[in-house]
Design a protein around this motif. Structure first.
Motif, PDB file in Angstrom:
ATOM      1  N   THR A   4      22.125 -34.117   5.672  1.00  0.00           N
ATOM      2  CA  THR A   4      22.496 -34.857   4.731  1.00  0.00           C
ATOM      3  C   THR A   4      23.577 -35.619   5.072  1.00  0.00           C
ATOM      4  O   THR A   4      23.716 -36.905   4.412  1.00  0.00           O
ATOM      5  CB  THR A   4      22.982 -33.728   3.372  1.00  0.00           C
ATOM      6  N   HIS A   5      24.568 -35.478   5.947  1.00  0.00           N
ATOM      7  CA  HIS A   5      25.684 -36.306   6.268  1.00  0.00           C
ATOM      8  C   HIS A   5      25.735 -36.256   7.711  1.00  0.00           C
ATOM      9  O   HIS A   5      25.333 -35.050   8.345  1.00  0.00           O
ATOM     10  CB  HIS A   5      27.006 -35.719   5.572  1.00  0.00           C
ATOM     11  N   VAL A   6      26.382 -37.133   8.538  1.00  0.00           N
ATOM     12  CA  VAL A   6      26.497 -37.570   9.739  1.00  0.00           C
ATOM     13  C   VAL A   6      27.929 -37.505  10.193  1.00  0.00           C
ATOM     14  O   VAL A   6      28.649 -38.621   9.327  1.00  0.00           O
ATOM     15  CB  VAL A   6      25.746 -38.567  10.167  1.00  0.00           C
ATOM     16  N   LEU A   7      28.746 -37.021  11.095  1.00  0.00           N
ATOM     17  CA  LEU A   7      30.081 -37.308  11.500  1.00  0.00           C
ATOM     18  C   LEU A   7      29.750 -38.080  12.897  1.00  0.00           C
ATOM     19  O   LEU A   7      29.397 -37.625  13.799  1.00  0.00           O
ATOM     20  CB  LEU A   7      30.761 -36.096  11.867  1.00  0.00           C
ATOM     21  N   PHE A   8      30.616 -39.065  12.653  1.00  0.00           N
ATOM     22  CA  PHE A   8      30.672 -40.249  13.850  1.00  0.00           C
ATOM     23  C   PHE A   8      31.938 -40.340  14.292  1.00  0.00           C
ATOM     24  O   PHE A   8      32.799 -40.964  13.716  1.00  0.00           O
ATOM     25  CB  PHE A   8      29.955 -41.505  13.379  1.00  0.00           C
ATOM     26  N   PHE A  42      17.077 -49.173  10.526  1.00  0.00           N
ATOM     27  CA  PHE A  42      17.912 -48.120  10.495  1.00  0.00           C
ATOM     28  C   PHE A  42      19.090 -47.968   9.332  1.00  0.00           C
ATOM     29  O   PHE A  42      19.319 -47.327   8.914  1.00  0.00           O
ATOM     30  CB  PHE A  42      18.543 -48.126  11.967  1.00  0.00           C
ATOM     31  N   GLY A  43      19.307 -49.191   9.041  1.00  0.00           N
ATOM     32  CA  GLY A  43      20.292 -49.242   7.707  1.00  0.00           C
ATOM     33  C   GLY A  43      19.684 -48.689   6.666  1.00  0.00           C
ATOM     34  O   GLY A  43      20.572 -48.432   5.838  1.00  0.00           O
ATOM     35  N   LYS A  44      18.354 -48.624   6.259  1.00  0.00           N
ATOM     36  CA  LYS A  44      18.077 -47.780   5.165  1.00  0.00           C
ATOM     37  C   LYS A  44      17.970 -46.253   5.250  1.00  0.00           C
ATOM     38  O   LYS A  44      17.756 -45.635   4.437  1.00  0.00           O
ATOM     39  CB  LYS A  44      16.562 -48.358   4.919  1.00  0.00           C
ATOM     40  N   MET A  45      17.966 -45.778   6.647  1.00  0.00           N
ATOM     41  CA  MET A  45      18.088 -44.237   6.853  1.00  0.00           C
ATOM     42  C   MET A  45      19.631 -43.615   6.624  1.00  0.00           C
ATOM     43  O   MET A  45      19.610 -42.498   6.451  1.00  0.00           O
ATOM     44  CB  MET A  45      17.814 -44.224   8.335  1.00  0.00           C
ATOM     45  N   VAL A  46      20.563 -44.615   6.849  1.00  0.00           N
ATOM     46  CA  VAL A  46      22.101 -44.091   6.856  1.00  0.00           C
ATOM     47  C   VAL A  46      22.672 -44.899   5.844  1.00  0.00           C
ATOM     48  O   VAL A  46      22.340 -46.242   5.966  1.00  0.00           O
ATOM     49  CB  VAL A  46      22.721 -43.845   8.171  1.00  0.00           C
ATOM     50  N   LEU A  95      25.937 -30.970   7.684  1.00  0.00           N
ATOM     51  CA  LEU A  95      26.572 -32.063   8.472  1.00  0.00           C
ATOM     52  C   LEU A  95      26.180 -32.153  10.182  1.00  0.00           C
ATOM     53  O   LEU A  95      25.931 -31.132  10.770  1.00  0.00           O
ATOM     54  CB  LEU A  95      28.117 -31.932   8.573  1.00  0.00           C
ATOM     55  N   ALA A  96      25.862 -33.223  10.581  1.00  0.00           N
ATOM     56  CA  ALA A  96      25.317 -33.653  11.974  1.00  0.00           C
ATOM     57  C   ALA A  96      26.579 -33.871  12.717  1.00  0.00           C
ATOM     58  O   ALA A  96      27.384 -34.690  12.432  1.00  0.00           O
ATOM     59  CB  ALA A  96      24.330 -34.583  12.007  1.00  0.00           C
ATOM     60  N   VAL A  97      26.782 -33.152  13.878  1.00  0.00           N
ATOM     61  CA  VAL A  97      27.849 -33.134  14.752  1.00  0.00           C
ATOM     62  C   VAL A  97      27.483 -33.386  16.159  1.00  0.00           C
ATOM     63  O   VAL A  97      26.472 -32.793  16.508  1.00  0.00           O
ATOM     64  CB  VAL A  97      29.002 -32.198  14.636  1.00  0.00           C
ATOM     65  N   ALA A  98      28.168 -34.061  17.103  1.00  0.00           N
ATOM     66  CA  ALA A  98      27.598 -34.496  18.184  1.00  0.00           C
ATOM     67  C   ALA A  98      27.968 -33.301  19.315  1.00  0.00           C
ATOM     68  O   ALA A  98      27.142 -33.053  20.036  1.00  0.00           O
ATOM     69  CB  ALA A  98      28.313 -35.705  18.865  1.00  0.00           C
ATOM     70  N   ASP A  99      29.116 -32.634  19.334  1.00  0.00           N
ATOM     71  CA  ASP A  99      29.895 -31.890  19.940  1.00  0.00           C
ATOM     72  C   ASP A  99      29.642 -30.505  19.379  1.00  0.00           C
ATOM     73  O   ASP A  99      30.100 -30.401  18.250  1.00  0.00           O
ATOM     74  CB  ASP A  99      31.046 -32.059  20.342  1.00  0.00           C
ATOM     75  N   PRO A 100      28.900 -29.315  19.954  1.00  0.00           N
ATOM     76  CA  PRO A 100      28.515 -28.125  19.275  1.00  0.00           C
ATOM     77  C   PRO A 100      30.050 -27.366  19.133  1.00  0.00           C
ATOM     78  O   PRO A 100      30.366 -26.714  18.218  1.00  0.00           O
ATOM     79  CB  PRO A 100      27.798 -27.280  20.461  1.00  0.00           C
ATOM     80  N   LEU A 101      30.930 -27.260  20.180  1.00  0.00           N
ATOM     81  CA  LEU A 101      32.150 -26.780  20.151  1.00  0.00           C
ATOM     82  C   LEU A 101      33.019 -27.503  18.702  1.00  0.00           C
ATOM     83  O   LEU A 101      33.589 -26.491  18.241  1.00  0.00           O
ATOM     84  CB  LEU A 101      33.055 -26.966  21.224  1.00  0.00           C
ATOM     85  N   ILE A 123      20.066 -39.854  15.464  1.00  0.00           N
ATOM     86  CA  ILE A 123      20.707 -40.230  14.320  1.00  0.00           C
ATOM     87  C   ILE A 123      22.011 -40.803  14.794  1.00  0.00           C
ATOM     88  O   ILE A 123      22.307 -41.886  14.436  1.00  0.00           O
ATOM     89  CB  ILE A 123      20.981 -39.445  12.900  1.00  0.00           C
ATOM     90  N   ILE A 124      22.724 -39.860  15.682  1.00  0.00           N
ATOM     91  CA  ILE A 124      24.124 -40.283  15.921  1.00  0.00           C
ATOM     92  C   ILE A 124      23.949 -41.357  17.070  1.00  0.00           C
ATOM     93  O   ILE A 124      24.863 -42.176  17.052  1.00  0.00           O
ATOM     94  CB  ILE A 124      24.785 -39.024  16.628  1.00  0.00           C
ATOM     95  N   ARG A 125      22.862 -41.421  17.799  1.00  0.00           N
ATOM     96  CA  ARG A 125      22.658 -42.178  18.696  1.00  0.00           C
ATOM     97  C   ARG A 125      22.527 -43.822  18.164  1.00  0.00           C
ATOM     98  O   ARG A 125      22.901 -44.903  18.641  1.00  0.00           O
ATOM     99  CB  ARG A 125      21.560 -41.986  19.689  1.00  0.00           C
ATOM    100  N   GLY A 126      21.683 -43.730  17.046  1.00  0.00           N
ATOM    101  CA  GLY A 126      21.377 -45.078  16.264  1.00  0.00           C
ATOM    102  C   GLY A 126      22.525 -45.354  15.692  1.00  0.00           C
ATOM    103  O   GLY A 126      22.765 -46.871  15.811  1.00  0.00           O
ATOM    104  N   ILE A 127      23.461 -44.591  15.127  1.00  0.00           N
ATOM    105  CA  ILE A 127      24.757 -45.094  14.679  1.00  0.00           C
ATOM    106  C   ILE A 127      25.499 -45.526  15.738  1.00  0.00           C
ATOM    107  O   ILE A 127      26.385 -46.699  15.515  1.00  0.00           O
ATOM    108  CB  ILE A 127      25.483 -44.035  14.039  1.00  0.00           C
TER     109      ILE A 127
END
Length: 529
Positions: A4-8, A42-46, A95-101, A123-127
């Protein structure tokens, strides 16, 4: 799990996006993957929910260090709490996060559901690709400049706080020292040969290379050497007036040929260079000794500055040396001989750089392999203590050196050496006595690393358990001493034991007797019939 949400995390600040692409299977299709490259699609996806920029470059560096180590700092924690609802049964925030730690730290602190799957990474790569357009308030080059500045400061901080401490200086110093040894020997041989045409007797009188170059520079033309210069010449020769007088007598009756002024000038200038290189070599030895006593005091106390520095240089760093097992430390520097032995199926080498240690030379021919293996074991322990202890000290190295001395004595006389656990524990006790209260607290934190060395033998533990069990079975009698009995009491106890034994025997024999009696009755009946 639907994101639902992405942390960049960017060089300019933290951004939280809302993900509108809810179909996980459809996101893997080729058409959807291609739409990530197009900003309009991509702007319609996020959609951007919040963007919190960093206030300064120092704050950006601090957050970058925290993210690289997977630490959730207060700044990021406040941003997430303000923009995301708290974890509950009704809220479906993922929440989508790039780093697992970092995701684990967020989940532990805030209780949010974290997703680090491949679809989230896409998704993070696209952002990241369209960050300059999606983040509001930033111009085209702002993000690139921030990334460049943060990259330089991050690399500079990692070099400044190097985990290898300053062992890079040791590596350079020992390499230069080895090169200077070769150069000084070569130049000394050259000055001896060159000046020997003019004064050949001086070679036999002054065997030391550094001293010979200083004497050659001082004398110059041998015909100018007089008794007035004897005091200065004796000072160069360590106040040896007899040797100075012998040099003067040899100069007066020398068989050497004369040299022109230009030749003597060249010889004198070359001798000056040799003297300066020798002096610099002495100062470099002192510098290396100070560095080794600061960085690796235990290894220095065990092996010496030169051998310890060569081990660190060959391994690449003190950290790499501490990671090597003792078997690798033993043959470090003998890689060619090892691979040759493996290829030809011959005997593998017993030692590498450790051969230059005095312990190997003092051991007998039969025990060189055994003492090199033992010494490599102690070197591995010393390097780990130096690398991972907060306050390195040379006392551990001195204790390990004493153990090697005891092992050499064991090979000669058979006297049993001390155990490693006892030696380390003794040093720890000494440090605990020497340090202040603050240092004592620090040692208590480090103490569990060595507590396993003081384990008692298993046999003693079993005996203690048995004795404790026996004490519990007794009628709450704290004393384990035996009560003394008189002679009459002992005789009464013996009689009681004998009677009890007879009663048990009779009880055991009663069914056997009944069977015998039945058999005898049957036989009598048969005989009557």
């Amino acid at each position: 799990m639907t994101v639902t949400h992405v942390l960049f995390e960017s060089a300019s600040g933290y951004a939280i996006f809302e993900a509108k692409l809810g179909e996980e299977i459809g996101s893997k299709s080729k058409s959807v993957q291609e739409s990530f490259q197009d900003l309009a699609k991509f702007g319609k996806m996020v959609s951007l929910v919040s963007f919190a920029p960093f206030k300064s470059a120092a704050e950006a560096l601090e957050n970058a260090n925290d993210v690289s180590e997977g630490i959730l700092n207060d700044f990021l924690k406040n941003i997430l709490e303000l923009n995301l609802s708290k974890a509950s049964k009704k809220s479906n925030v993922t929440l989508a996060v790039a780093d697992p730690l970092l995701g684990k730290s967020i989940k532990d602190a805030l209780g949010l559901q974290i997703d680090v799957s491949e679809s989230s990474q896409t998704i993070i790569r696209g952002i990241r690709q369209h960050a300059s357009k999606l983040l509001k308030g930033l111009q085209t080059d702002d993000l690139r400049k921030a990334q460049l500045g943060l990259g330089h400061s991050y690399s500079r901080s990692k070099l400044k706080f190097n985990v290898n401490r300053v062992d890079n200086m040791i590596i350079q110093a020992i390499a230069l020292l080895d090169q200077l040894d070769k150069d000084v020997n070569l130049f000394s041989m050259r000055i001896r040969e060159w000046y020997g045409y003019h004064f050949p007797e001086l070679v036999r009188l002054v065997p030391d290379n550094h001293q010979y170059a200083r004497v050659a520079k001082f004398i110059g033309d041998k015909d100018t050497l007089t008794e007035e210069k004897l005091a200065d010449l004796a000072e160069i020769l360590d106040n040896d007036s007899t040797l100075a007088q012998n040099i003067l007598d040899a100069a007066r009756g020398s068989m050497g040929s004369g040299l022109s002024d230009i030749d003597m000038i060249n010889i004198s200038s070359f001798a000056t260079r040799v003297v300066s290189i020798s002096d610099y070599r002495k100062s470099l030895v002192n510098y290396l000794s100070e560095k080794m006593n600061t960085v690796a005091p235990s290894l220095t106390a065990l092996l010496g500055e030169r051998v310890g520095a060569r081990l660190i240089s060959h391994a690449g760093s003190l950290t790499n040396l501490s990671k090597y097992p003792a078997s690798t430390v033993q043959i470090l520097g003998a890689e060619k001989a090892l691979f040759r032995a493996l290829k030809t199926k011959g005997n593998t080498p017993k030692y590498g750089l450790l051969y230059h240690s005095t312990f190997i030379g003092r051991a007998g021919p039969k025990h060189k392999g055994r003492i090199s293996r033992f010494l490599a074991n102690k070197c591995s322990i010393a390097s780990r203590i130096d690398c991972y202890s907060e306050n390195p000290t040379s006392k551990f190295g001195e204790a390990l050196r004493a153990q090697v001395e005891e092992r050499l004595n064991f090979f000669e006389t058979g006297a049993p050496p001390s155990k490693n656990a006892d030696a380390i524990r003794k040093v720890l006790d000494e440090l605990a006595l020497d340090n202040d209260e603050d240092d004592d607290n620090a040692m208590n934190v480090d103490a569990p690393a060595f507590t396993t060395l003081e384990a008692e033998p298993k046999k003693e533990k079993k005996k203690k358990r048995k004795s404790s069990a026996m004490d519990e079975d007794e009628d709450e009698e704290p004393s384990s001493k035996k009560v003394k009995l008189s002679k009459e009491e002992k005789r009464a106890l013996k009689k009681a034991k004998k009677e009890q034994a007879k009663a048990e025997a009779v009880a055991d024999d009663s069914p056997i007797k009944e069977k015998k009696e039945k058999k005898e009755k049957k036989e009598k009946k048969k005989s009557k019939e």
